[in-house]
Design an enzyme around this catalytic site. Structure first.
Site, PDB file in Angstrom:
ATOM      1  N   SER A 127       0.794  -1.233   0.000  1.00 38.61           N
ATOM      2  CA  SER A 127       0.000   0.000   0.000  1.00 38.61           C
ATOM      3  C   SER A 127       0.828   1.285   0.000  1.00 38.61           C
ATOM      4  CB  SER A 127      -0.952   0.012   1.198  1.00 38.61           C
ATOM      5  OG  SER A 127      -2.041  -0.852   0.967  1.00 38.61           O
ATOM      6  N   LYS A 157      -0.098   3.789  -2.583  1.00 33.12           N
ATOM      7  CA  LYS A 157      -1.124   4.822  -2.427  1.00 33.12           C
ATOM      8  C   LYS A 157      -0.539   6.219  -2.277  1.00 33.12           C
ATOM      9  CE  LYS A 157      -4.558   1.589  -0.724  1.00 33.12           C
ATOM     10  NZ  LYS A 157      -4.280   0.395   0.060  1.00 33.12           N
ATOM     11  N   SER A 178      -5.979   2.985   4.559  1.00 32.55           N
ATOM     12  CA  SER A 178      -5.467   2.165   3.456  1.00 32.55           C
ATOM     13  C   SER A 178      -6.588   1.469   2.689  1.00 32.55           C
ATOM     14  CB  SER A 178      -4.471   1.123   3.982  1.00 32.55           C
ATOM     15  OG  SER A 178      -3.554   0.762   2.975  1.00 32.55           O
TER      16      SER A 178
END
Length: 390
Positions: free
Chosen positions: A61, A64, A116
């Site tokens: 993640s 992101k 997340s």
């Protein structure tokens, strides 16, 4: 003929002319449990520590971070985004969005970065890029512009996918770039965020998963990550005495402790050395510095800073924009940054450092340098095609 010359000059300015930020030599030793790690000074882009920093790895993640900065730069925060079936059903971590639900792009960004949410990341990608594939293209274009030479993005969430990877050094560059954006900075330092919930009588409440915000004095970002293949991934940042550092670790079973160690290492060994303050008269000239400039350096390096003045041609675009020249700074003979020179009393001095189109730190060309050349190109094209300079 004059217009053709200006047009050619505009095209030439699209070619990068900055150099790579200075690497560190003879720095004190430090180690972590990470398979790959990097430490960067945010304002200068100088990599202060790197261990297998160019090794291509899964980043989970941490992806992101790229999703957020692309959405911030290309989207409208107030836009209402309708959640698709694809987004609502996305596997992995989630903020539990429902099919057909509407949420502002701004709140989706908070849900994605604090919790997340893969559903939020997918909704953002579909809204800003038209599709996940279209947004992935935008992510890779941004990576190319930033100088992430060992990265490839296939999706906005970081779910494991063939051909989706990056490196600690590349993610450090990306993080430094993103942290210079005020919207991004505000999101990633937020510990708790509330957002309207159209499905219930109570609001969404999102607690930031990044424990460094509570564990480290001065911590102000940025993102956690985990998949079964990527293992524990973390990017953190902290600011002390006006200096911001960021740490990236990939596959690190003891990341909270290692980030504390690397941040302490950076602040202790690489403090910012102020070289000039905005408005200072530059020796040997009647001109003043357009921005303040400092550079992170070891104690053993502080006497190795040198500078060189270069004046602009009065007929050049820079000069017409108010920049009469520049002071180029070197460390151990290698370029580290450039400060614009203005006349005393120039209105350009009233702009913030970003507005002054400085190289503000390194010539590594993420925000300040690239923005400067883009502005000049736009200015020249205006002259070429409209005959007007303002």
């Amino acid at each position: 003929m004059k217009r053709m010359i200006l047009f050619a000059l505009a095209l030439l300015l699209l070619i990068p002319v900055w150099s790579t930020p200075l690497s560190v030599e003879a720095a004190p030793s430090v180690s972590t449990h990470a398979e790959s790690a990097a430490l960067i000074d945010v304002s200068s882009d100088r990599i202060l520590y790197s261990s297998q920093g160019d090794k291509s790895m899964r980043i989970a993640s941490l992806t992101k971070i790229m999703t957020a900065i692309v959405a911030i730069e290309h989207g409208k925060l107030s836009d209402q985004v309708t959640i698709s079936r694809n987004a609502a059903g996305k596997e992995g971590s989630s903020i539990y969005l429902k099919l057909g639900e509407e949420m502002s792009l701004q709140h989706l960004l908070y849900g994605m970065m604090l919790r997340s949410g893969n559903d939020a990341a997918t909704a953002i990608a579909e809204h800003v890029g038209g599709s996940v594939e279209g947004f992935a293209y935008m992510m890779n274009e941004k990576a190319r512009l930033i100088g992430m030479e060992h990265s490839s993005f296939k999706n906005p969430s970081g779910l494991d996918e063939e051909g989706h990877y990056s490196t600690a050094n590349d993610m450090a560059k990306l993080t430094a770039y993103a942290l210079r954006n005020p919207v991004f900075r505000e999101i990633v330092k937020t510990k708790v965020k509330k957002a309207p919930n159209p499905n219930e009588t109570w609001d969404y409440t999102w607690m930031n998963k990044n424990k460094m915000l509570n564990l480290y004095d001065g911590a102000d970002g940025v993102k956690t990550g985990y998949t079964k293949i990527a293992k524990r991934c973390l990017v953190s940042s902290a600011t002390r005495n006006g200096q911001q550092l960021a740490v990236v670790t990939l596959n690190d079973p003891d990341d909270w402790a290692d980030h504390t160690k690397l941040l302490d290492y950076g602040f202790k060994n690489f403090p910012l050395h102020p070289l000039v303050n905005k408005g200072d008269v530059i020796d040997g000239t009647s001109y003043v510095a357009g921005i303040s400039f400092g550079y992170p350096a070891l104690e053993s390096e502080k006497n190795q800073f040198t500078s060189q003045i270069q004046m602009n041609d009065p007929a050049s675009a820079n000069y017409r924009l108010g920049e009469v020249g520049a002071v180029h700074y070197m460390l151990s003979g290698k370029p580290i940054g450039s400060v614009p020179l203005f006349m005393k009393g120039s209105p350009r001095l009233k702009l913030d450092d970003h507005g002054a189109f400085s190289f503000s730190g390194s010539l590594g060309g993420t925000s300040g340098g690239a923005d400067k050349w883009l502005f000049i190109v736009q200015y020249l094209f205006r002259i070429v095609f409209t005959g007007r300079s303002a």
